[in-house]
Design a protein around this motif. Structure first.
Motif, PDB file in Angstrom:
ATOM      1  N   ALA A   1      84.344  22.043  72.995  1.00 38.04           N
ATOM      2  CA  ALA A   1      83.958  21.022  73.967  1.00 38.04           C
ATOM      3  C   ALA A   1      83.803  21.657  75.338  1.00 38.04           C
ATOM      4  N   ILE A   2      83.080  20.952  76.179  1.00 36.99           N
ATOM      5  CA  ILE A   2      83.018  21.268  77.605  1.00 36.99           C
ATOM      6  C   ILE A   2      83.330  19.973  78.338  1.00 36.99           C
ATOM      7  N   VAL A   3      84.129  20.089  79.398  1.00 35.34           N
ATOM      8  CA  VAL A   3      84.435  18.946  80.248  1.00 35.34           C
ATOM      9  C   VAL A   3      83.848  19.227  81.626  1.00 35.34           C
ATOM     10  N   LEU A   4      83.012  18.318  82.088  1.00 37.41           N
ATOM     11  CA  LEU A   4      82.452  18.398  83.432  1.00 37.41           C
ATOM     12  C   LEU A   4      83.265  17.470  84.325  1.00 37.41           C
TER      13      LEU A   4
ATOM     14  N   ASP B   1      81.372  20.687  90.975  1.00 38.96           N
ATOM     15  CA  ASP B   1      81.855  20.473  89.614  1.00 38.96           C
ATOM     16  C   ASP B   1      82.860  21.562  89.274  1.00 38.96           C
ATOM     17  N   GLU B   2      83.943  21.164  88.659  1.00 40.14           N
ATOM     18  CA  GLU B   2      84.933  22.096  88.119  1.00 40.14           C
ATOM     19  C   GLU B   2      84.847  21.975  86.600  1.00 40.14           C
ATOM     20  N   ALA B   3      83.868  22.636  86.030  1.00 39.99           N
ATOM     21  CA  ALA B   3      83.608  22.536  84.594  1.00 39.99           C
ATOM     22  C   ALA B   3      84.542  23.462  83.820  1.00 39.99           C
ATOM     23  N   GLU B   4      84.886  23.042  82.610  1.00 36.68           N
ATOM     24  CA  GLU B   4      85.769  23.834  81.759  1.00 36.68           C
ATOM     25  C   GLU B   4      85.296  23.753  80.315  1.00 36.68           C
ATOM     26  N   GLY B   5      85.198  24.891  79.663  1.00 37.29           N
ATOM     27  CA  GLY B   5      84.834  24.932  78.261  1.00 37.29           C
ATOM     28  C   GLY B   5      86.000  25.413  77.426  1.00 37.29           C
ATOM     29  N   VAL B   6      86.099  24.893  76.214  1.00 37.73           N
ATOM     30  CA  VAL B   6      87.133  25.320  75.281  1.00 37.73           C
ATOM     31  C   VAL B   6      86.449  25.956  74.080  1.00 37.73           C
ATOM     32  N   MET B   7      86.765  27.215  73.847  1.00 35.22           N
ATOM     33  CA  MET B   7      86.249  27.935  72.689  1.00 35.22           C
ATOM     34  C   MET B   7      87.411  28.190  71.735  1.00 35.22           C
TER      35      MET B   7
ATOM     36  N   ALA C   1      72.521  20.264  77.350  1.00 33.08           N
ATOM     37  CA  ALA C   1      73.449  19.377  76.643  1.00 33.08           C
ATOM     38  C   ALA C   1      72.857  18.891  75.325  1.00 33.08           C
ATOM     39  N   ARG C   2      71.568  18.635  75.303  1.00 33.25           N
ATOM     40  CA  ARG C   2      70.915  18.168  74.076  1.00 33.25           C
ATOM     41  C   ARG C   2      70.756  19.276  73.044  1.00 33.25           C
ATOM     42  N   SER C   3      71.008  20.517  73.447  1.00 30.41           N
ATOM     43  CA  SER C   3      70.787  21.660  72.562  1.00 30.41           C
ATOM     44  C   SER C   3      72.057  22.211  71.924  1.00 30.41           C
ATOM     45  N   VAL C   4      73.209  21.750  72.354  1.00 22.97           N
ATOM     46  CA  VAL C   4      74.460  22.287  71.821  1.00 22.97           C
ATOM     47  C   VAL C   4      75.036  21.347  70.767  1.00 22.97           C
ATOM     48  N   ASN C   5      75.904  21.894  69.920  1.00 22.53           N
ATOM     49  CA  ASN C   5      76.439  21.097  68.811  1.00 22.53           C
ATOM     50  C   ASN C   5      77.916  20.744  69.000  1.00 22.53           C
TER      51      ASN C   5
ATOM     52  N   ALA D   1      85.528  41.189  86.197  1.00 21.49           N
ATOM     53  CA  ALA D   1      84.723  41.047  87.409  1.00 21.49           C
ATOM     54  C   ALA D   1      83.273  40.666  87.098  1.00 21.49           C
ATOM     55  N   ARG D   2      82.907  40.669  85.815  1.00 15.82           N
ATOM     56  CA  ARG D   2      81.537  40.358  85.416  1.00 15.82           C
ATOM     57  C   ARG D   2      81.499  39.024  84.667  1.00 15.82           C
ATOM     58  N   TRP D   3      80.338  38.386  84.706  1.00 17.58           N
ATOM     59  CA  TRP D   3      80.126  37.139  83.965  1.00 17.58           C
ATOM     60  C   TRP D   3      80.126  37.422  82.468  1.00 17.58           C
ATOM     61  N   ASN D   4      80.787  36.544  81.692  1.00 19.87           N
ATOM     62  CA  ASN D   4      80.716  36.675  80.238  1.00 19.87           C
ATOM     63  C   ASN D   4      79.867  35.536  79.673  1.00 19.87           C
ATOM     64  N   PRO D   5      79.389  35.678  78.439  1.00 16.88           N
ATOM     65  CA  PRO D   5      78.500  34.655  77.877  1.00 16.88           C
ATOM     66  C   PRO D   5      79.110  33.258  77.841  1.00 16.88           C
ATOM     67  N   GLU D   6      80.409  33.191  77.615  1.00 19.68           N
ATOM     68  CA  GLU D   6      81.061  31.885  77.558  1.00 19.68           C
ATOM     69  C   GLU D   6      81.021  31.199  78.921  1.00 19.68           C
ATOM     70  N   GLU D   7      81.287  31.954  79.984  1.00 19.68           N
ATOM     71  CA  GLU D   7      81.194  31.389  81.334  1.00 19.68           C
ATOM     72  C   GLU D   7      79.766  30.965  81.648  1.00 19.68           C
ATOM     73  N   MET D   8      78.808  31.757  81.215  1.00 19.24           N
ATOM     74  CA  MET D   8      77.413  31.414  81.493  1.00 19.24           C
ATOM     75  C   MET D   8      76.982  30.159  80.750  1.00 19.24           C
ATOM     76  N   LEU D   9      77.528  29.934  79.547  1.00 19.86           N
ATOM     77  CA  LEU D   9      77.216  28.710  78.824  1.00 19.86           C
ATOM     78  C   LEU D   9      77.785  27.496  79.564  1.00 19.86           C
ATOM     79  N   VAL D  10      79.041  27.585  79.988  1.00 18.29           N
ATOM     80  CA  VAL D  10      79.647  26.490  80.741  1.00 18.29           C
ATOM     81  C   VAL D  10      78.868  26.267  82.039  1.00 18.29           C
ATOM     82  N   ALA D  11      78.514  27.343  82.723  1.00 23.01           N
ATOM     83  CA  ALA D  11      77.741  27.226  83.961  1.00 23.01           C
ATOM     84  C   ALA D  11      76.379  26.580  83.709  1.00 23.01           C
ATOM     85  N   SER D  12      75.737  26.923  82.604  1.00 18.69           N
ATOM     86  CA  SER D  12      74.431  26.340  82.277  1.00 18.69           C
ATOM     87  C   SER D  12      74.530  24.836  82.038  1.00 18.69           C
TER      88      SER D  12
END
Length: 162
Positions: A109-112, A91-97, A141-145, A55-66
């Motif tokens: 990767a993240i797909v927007l 946007d229906e963004a999705e990140g893969v960790m 986007a310029r800050s992630v690897n 029920a709470r935001w996790n760091p991975e979701e917050m990264l994708v949201a950012s």
């Protein structure tokens, strides 16, 4: 023009001490709260896969949201500057960790998937192309690897009858 430096301060308070602290891996909650200034508090935890509260935001979701929010903000700016009127954006963004056997991990990767509606008369081809220009501007986007992919859909708005 000289570079400007911006600072962002966030306070994190762990709220997950269930009485015995971190005496064992299962003895504590991953719950925490994030706040800054007078903004609403963000309830955080870890991903449920790591004993977090779903029920709470996790760091991975917050990264994708950012990444998604930064893309949207720059996109709207570039459209405005190009004379393109956006009337709706989602946007229906999705990140893969990828998690490694030792528990470490990283984003692969993240797909927007932005869906944009334009006012009648706006240049849909240019609006579509501007999604790719955002990568050169978006601070996050310029800050992630890892790669950030874009699968935009641009729709022309419907003219209302007068």
């Amino acid at each position: 023009m000289a570079n400007k430096e911006h600072r962002y301060t966030v306070r994190l308070d762990w709220t997950g001490n269930l009485g015995t602290g971190t005496s064992s891996y299962r003895s504590y909650s991953r719950d925490h709260i994030l706040n800054t200034g007078t903004k609403p508090t963000i309830p955080g935890s870890s991903d449920p896969a790591f004993r977090g509260d779903p029920a709470r935001w996790n760091p991975e979701e917050m990264l994708v949201a950012s990444v998604s929010a930064c893309h949207q903000l720059w996109y709207l700016h570039l459209c405005s500057a190009a004379g393109i009127t956006v009337t709706a954006y989602s946007d229906e963004a999705e990140g893969v960790m990828v998690e490694e056997p030792d528990g470490a991990g990283q984003f692969a990767a993240i797909v927007l998937r932005p869906r944009v509606t334009l006012a009648p008369g706006s240049d849909a081809e240019k609006a579509l192309a501007l999604h790719h220009d955002v990568a050169d501007k978006c601070f996050i986007a310029r800050s992630v690897n890892f790669p950030i992919h874009h699968e935009p859909v641009v729709e022309a708005g419907i003219e209302e009858a007068i």
